[in-house]
Design a protein around this motif. Sequence first.
Motif, PDB file in Angstrom:
ATOM      1  N   VAL A  60      -8.759   4.606   6.069  1.00  0.00           N
ATOM      2  CA  VAL A  60      -7.311   4.450   5.992  1.00  0.00           C
ATOM      3  C   VAL A  60      -6.920   3.732   4.714  1.00  0.00           C
ATOM      4  O   VAL A  60      -5.948   4.091   4.051  1.00  0.00           O
ATOM      5  N   SER A  61      -7.694   2.722   4.348  1.00  0.00           N
ATOM      6  CA  SER A  61      -7.414   1.967   3.135  1.00  0.00           C
ATOM      7  C   SER A  61      -7.472   2.861   1.898  1.00  0.00           C
ATOM      8  O   SER A  61      -6.622   2.771   1.005  1.00  0.00           O
ATOM      9  N   ASP A  76      -8.092  -2.379  -6.647  1.00  0.00           N
ATOM     10  CA  ASP A  76      -8.963  -2.347  -5.478  1.00  0.00           C
ATOM     11  C   ASP A  76      -8.178  -2.023  -4.217  1.00  0.00           C
ATOM     12  O   ASP A  76      -6.970  -2.257  -4.141  1.00  0.00           O
ATOM     13  N   SER A  77      -8.905  -1.514  -3.217  1.00  0.00           N
ATOM     14  CA  SER A  77      -8.412  -1.498  -1.841  1.00  0.00           C
ATOM     15  C   SER A  77      -9.307  -2.469  -1.071  1.00  0.00           C
ATOM     16  O   SER A  77     -10.535  -2.365  -1.122  1.00  0.00           O
ATOM     17  N   LEU A  78      -8.689  -3.416  -0.368  1.00  0.00           N
ATOM     18  CA  LEU A  78      -9.426  -4.529   0.206  1.00  0.00           C
ATOM     19  C   LEU A  78      -9.125  -4.715   1.688  1.00  0.00           C
ATOM     20  O   LEU A  78      -8.045  -4.352   2.163  1.00  0.00           O
ATOM     21  N   SER A  79     -10.061  -5.315   2.395  1.00  0.00           N
ATOM     22  CA  SER A  79      -9.784  -5.807   3.735  1.00  0.00           C
ATOM     23  C   SER A  79      -9.086  -7.156   3.586  1.00  0.00           C
ATOM     24  O   SER A  79      -9.057  -7.742   2.490  1.00  0.00           O
ATOM     25  N   VAL A  80      -8.551  -7.678   4.674  1.00  0.00           N
ATOM     26  CA  VAL A  80      -7.877  -8.979   4.606  1.00  0.00           C
ATOM     27  C   VAL A  80      -8.873 -10.064   4.200  1.00  0.00           C
ATOM     28  O   VAL A  80      -8.565 -10.941   3.380  1.00  0.00           O
ATOM     29  N   ARG A  81     -10.070  -9.992   4.733  1.00  0.00           N
ATOM     30  CA  ARG A  81     -11.084 -10.984   4.389  1.00  0.00           C
ATOM     31  C   ARG A  81     -11.454 -10.907   2.907  1.00  0.00           C
ATOM     32  O   ARG A  81     -11.578 -11.930   2.234  1.00  0.00           O
ATOM     33  N   GLU A  82     -11.608  -9.687   2.381  1.00  0.00           N
ATOM     34  CA  GLU A  82     -11.927  -9.520   0.956  1.00  0.00           C
ATOM     35  C   GLU A  82     -10.777 -10.034   0.086  1.00  0.00           C
ATOM     36  O   GLU A  82     -11.001 -10.617  -0.970  1.00  0.00           O
ATOM     37  N   SER A  84       0.683   2.416   6.331  1.00  0.00           N
ATOM     38  CA  SER A  84      -0.560   3.017   5.861  1.00  0.00           C
ATOM     39  C   SER A  84      -0.373   4.482   5.505  1.00  0.00           C
ATOM     40  O   SER A  84      -0.994   4.999   4.571  1.00  0.00           O
ATOM     41  N   PHE A  85       0.495   5.180   6.253  1.00  0.00           N
ATOM     42  CA  PHE A  85       0.816   6.578   5.981  1.00  0.00           C
ATOM     43  C   PHE A  85       2.320   6.671   5.734  1.00  0.00           C
ATOM     44  O   PHE A  85       3.116   6.400   6.633  1.00  0.00           O
ATOM     45  N   LEU A  86       2.698   7.017   4.525  1.00  0.00           N
ATOM     46  CA  LEU A  86       4.096   7.010   4.120  1.00  0.00           C
ATOM     47  C   LEU A  86       4.731   8.393   4.237  1.00  0.00           C
ATOM     48  O   LEU A  86       4.201   9.370   3.704  1.00  0.00           O
TER      49      LEU A  86
END
Length: 302
Positions: free
Chosen positions: A30-31, A49-55, A83-85
């Motif tokens: 999804v990211s 970048d595409s990141l997770s919240v932790r990253e 996430s989906f526009l």
Amino acid sequence: MLIGGWLSRQGDSLDEKVKAIVVCPKGVSVSRLMLSELRELFPEFIFLDSLSVREFQQYEFDYDIVFSPIFLETDKKLFIANSFLEREEKYQLKKQVMLELHGYIPFDINVEDLIGIVKKYAVIENESSLSKELQQYISQDDARFEKHKQHEVPAVNLSELITPNKITLKKSVFSWEEAIRMSAYPLVKSGHIETDYVNAMIHHCQKDPYIVIAPNTAIPHAAPEDGVNDVSMSLLKLDEGIKFAEEYEINIIIVIAAVDKNKHLRALMQLMQLVGSEEGRRTIIGATTSEEIYSVIKNYSV
């Protein structure tokens, strides 16, 4: 900093571009889809970048804005986006970002009002076709936007430049000069660069502080006018590292040749991510085939 130094010598600058990141808590797939959509919507931005919240909480690179479907604590500009526009959501997001970054919102024009004005001074032979064409012209996907996109040089991924036939594997070389010539050979053979470019790389490499960009990794290069025919990259992997400037042992040599300020930018950012990864470098150094190396490159070409 290293990639920025390379770009500045090519007449480009990271400082002049908006640097964005995408933070999505909904998984890698999804990211990446969200990142892809936003890149299309804002082609003028550099998406790092595409990141997770932790990253994201541990992210160290400099950036200007954040796109995310959730609220995040940040001192940068944050834009909440699904996430989906849908089409209308893309239009509204574009307006919001333009207002925040540039201080204005694109003016909404009513097509019926325009046609009413035209009718006062001219005879309209096909009102429905005129209405449709005007709507296309003033909407977010109007003719101006499409024309602009057609004239843009399409950015390419790292995997499109460093393909298996541009990858060379050798046990060792006798000298740094031989390493550069061997790494560049696929590009000379394909006509992407001239031998003059290879000679220029060898001439300049000893005094170039940007050539070693990561442990065991170097990017010899020269100016476009030294003999570049088309944007291209090639990679040489050495089992036994070659000494460079008495300080570095290099196993990965990546030749970069660029003629355009923008076409190679995405590939350069992906290369930065690849060589910045200890696992990525280790996997390349331990590879026994060009296909194994290409598989690593593809993983970073998103």
